[in-house]
Design an enzyme around this catalytic site. Structure first.
Site, short mmCIF file in Angstrom:
data_model
loop_
_atom_site.label_atom_id
_atom_site.label_comp_id
_atom_site.label_asym_id
_atom_site.label_seq_id
_atom_site.Cartn_x
_atom_site.Cartn_y
_atom_site.Cartn_z
N LYS A 81 0.84 -1.19 0.00
CA LYS A 81 0.00 0.00 0.00
C LYS A 81 0.88 1.24 0.00
CE LYS A 81 -0.93 1.01 4.88
NZ LYS A 81 -0.88 2.46 4.96
N HIS A 127 -6.49 -0.94 6.39
CA HIS A 127 -6.39 -1.80 7.57
C HIS A 127 -7.73 -1.98 8.28
CE1 HIS A 127 -2.21 -1.66 6.90
NE2 HIS A 127 -1.92 -0.58 7.56
#
Length: 483
Positions: free
Chosen positions: A147, A239
């Site tokens: 990411k 997340h």
């Protein structure tokens, strides 16, 4: 309890950006630990690739220092010497043709070929194109990308399209280290391998769910990067979204990568738009002893949030009427990540003046001290009648599984080995990433249109007062942030 180690097949793993921070802190120490555990064969090859011109010996010395520091291993450990024999290095130019022929010459036939893109996303397309054009990657190769997967829906689509020109979706592993944590994986085991909770896992019995990811550190040292993202891009969109999905998803028909990710995708698509009154943004302030966010970001006029709390609702039969409260922030009271499933109170108490029954809570601790506890009501020991007290049925992984904190596998250990196995269960699919951005983009756009500054909060606190009111108006309370 001793964990069973299943060796992986022989492999060549190329780590692009091997001289960078992530490779030095996480990837190389994780590979060393899997080697010591007997999971990586002696014949495997780990090839570092970066712009720096150096030979194999220099890279091994660099890796020795990194693993010793971040893996807490003596530099003269004989196991480390054996591991370093697996390492090689090739200097490559991500935007040119230099070094790619040398890299191809190092790849062995018959081994699994994996390529870890531990570089800035701006280089993903250049590396993917050169792996294909130089004939280094084939249809069985795997690539791992870190990411951020874009900064909005359009850039995420562009990134997916860029990778899809050279690799199939089954070859792309979008890594989110939260999904590699033992407790996160055990969440699926608790839900789907036990009959105890699943009948209660719905709005009839669950009052609400809290997901908290709190950090004690600020953004000093990475303020210029963080100021372009903020808490929702840095934590919520990836997340925390993954944690929400694992809590809320329906049971998949099989523990299969696409079956699991299909159910996660359904949750994201069922998320209701978030109302402006259901979001609180915050920014930590300096107190004379420590700097504030604006100073750390080197931007006095910044309106980027270092804290966000929000109320999220899911429009489906299982969760209609049960809110999910998410919060994450920097420079908070303690470093902790947890999921708390708060059940409804008993509809009727047969106990009069002996203590009202409190709601049961299932708390899943992700860090620190990974484990789970279930809060239940019992009779307080001793004579004198029926007095009720709430106690936790606690399961610390360190105690229950005979492992101390140093023995708990790091998330990267599990995820990298899954790449070699070809198991995508704990990795995000392209449509899942795009669906998450499609939900997040309107939230960010509304903030930007409002021109409002984030609410201030003191470093070392639990966040802004407005976040407390977000819960209080629903007659609920945040769980205390503590280690």
């Amino acid at each position: 309890m001793v964990s069973r180690v299943i060796p992986v097949d022989d492999f060549d793993l190329v780590v692009f950006g091997a001289t960078g921070d992530l490779a030095q802190r996480k990837i190389l120490p994780a590979l060393f630990r899997r080697f010591v555990a007997g999971q990586i064969p002696e014949s495997a090859r780990i090839i570092g690739a970066a712009r720096t011109e150096q030979d194999d010996a220099a890279f091994r010395d660099e890796a020795r220092r990194a693993i010793s520091e971040h893996g807490r291993v003596p530099q003269d450990d004989p196991r480390l010497a054996r591991f370093l024999e697996l390492l090689a290095y090739t200097a490559v130019d991500a935007k040119g043709d230099g070094g790619w022929a040398d890299l191809k010459a190092r790849m062995r036939e018959g081994a699994v070929h994996a390529f870890y893109f531990s570089v800035a996303p701006a280089l993903f397309g250049d590396i993917a194109e050169r792996l294909a054009s130089h004939g280094i990657a084939d249809r069985d190769s795997r690539i791992v990308v870190e990411k951020p997967f874009g900064r909005d829906l359009q850039t995420a689509r562009d990134l997916n399209d860029m990778l899809a020109r050279h690799f199939g979706e089954q070859q792309i592993y979008r890594i989110d280290h939260y999904l590699g944590k033992e407790t996160v994986q055990n969440l699926m085991a608790v839900r789907f391998a036990n009959i105890l909770f699943e009948p209660l896992w719905n709005s009839q019995y669950v009052d609400h769910v809290q997901i908290t990811v709190a950090e004690t550190v600020g953004v000093a040292g990475r303020g210029s990067y963080y100021d372009k993202s903020g808490a929702i891009r840095d934590m919520v969109q990836n997340h925390m979204m993954q944690l929400l999905c694992l809590i809320a998803m329906e049971p998949p028909y099989h523990f299969d990568p696409n079956a699991v990710r299909d159910e996660k995708l359904k949750v994201i698509r069922a998320l209701q738009p978030v109302e402006p009154d259901d979001i609180v943004r915050g920014q930590y302030q300096g107190d004379g002893k420590s700097t504030g966010y604006a100073e750390d970001a080197e931007n006095p006029a910044t309106r980027t949030e270092s804290y966000v709390a929000m109320k999220v609702c899911i429009s489906n039969w299982r969760w209609q009427g049960t809110p999910f409260y998410l919060r994450t922030g920097k420079k908070l009271r303690a470093r902790t990540s947890e999921i708390a499933v708060v059940f409804r109170e008993p509809p009727h108490s047969i106990f009069d003046d002996t203590g009202a029954p409190k709601a049961n809570e299932l708390v899943i601790r992700l860090q620190p001290n990974e484990g789970m506890n279930l809060k239940v009501m019992i009779k307080e020991p001793g004579p004198g009648g029926m007095r009720l007290v709430q106690v936790p049925l606690d399961m610390s992984f360190a105690d229950a599984l005979g492992q101390d904190g140093s023995d708990m596998p790091d998330a990267y250990e599990r995820l990298i080995m899954d790449v070699i196995r070809g198991n995508q269960t704990l990795f995000m699919r392209g449509d899942e990433v795009e669906a998450a951005w499609a939900w997040t983009d309107p939230i960010i756009a509304a903030w930007e249109d409002s021109k409002r500054r984030p609410e201030p909060y003191d470093a070392g606190s639990s966040g802004p007062e407005e976040a407390l009111r977000l819960m209080h108006r629903d007659n609920r309370r945040w769980r205390e942030i503590r280690p």
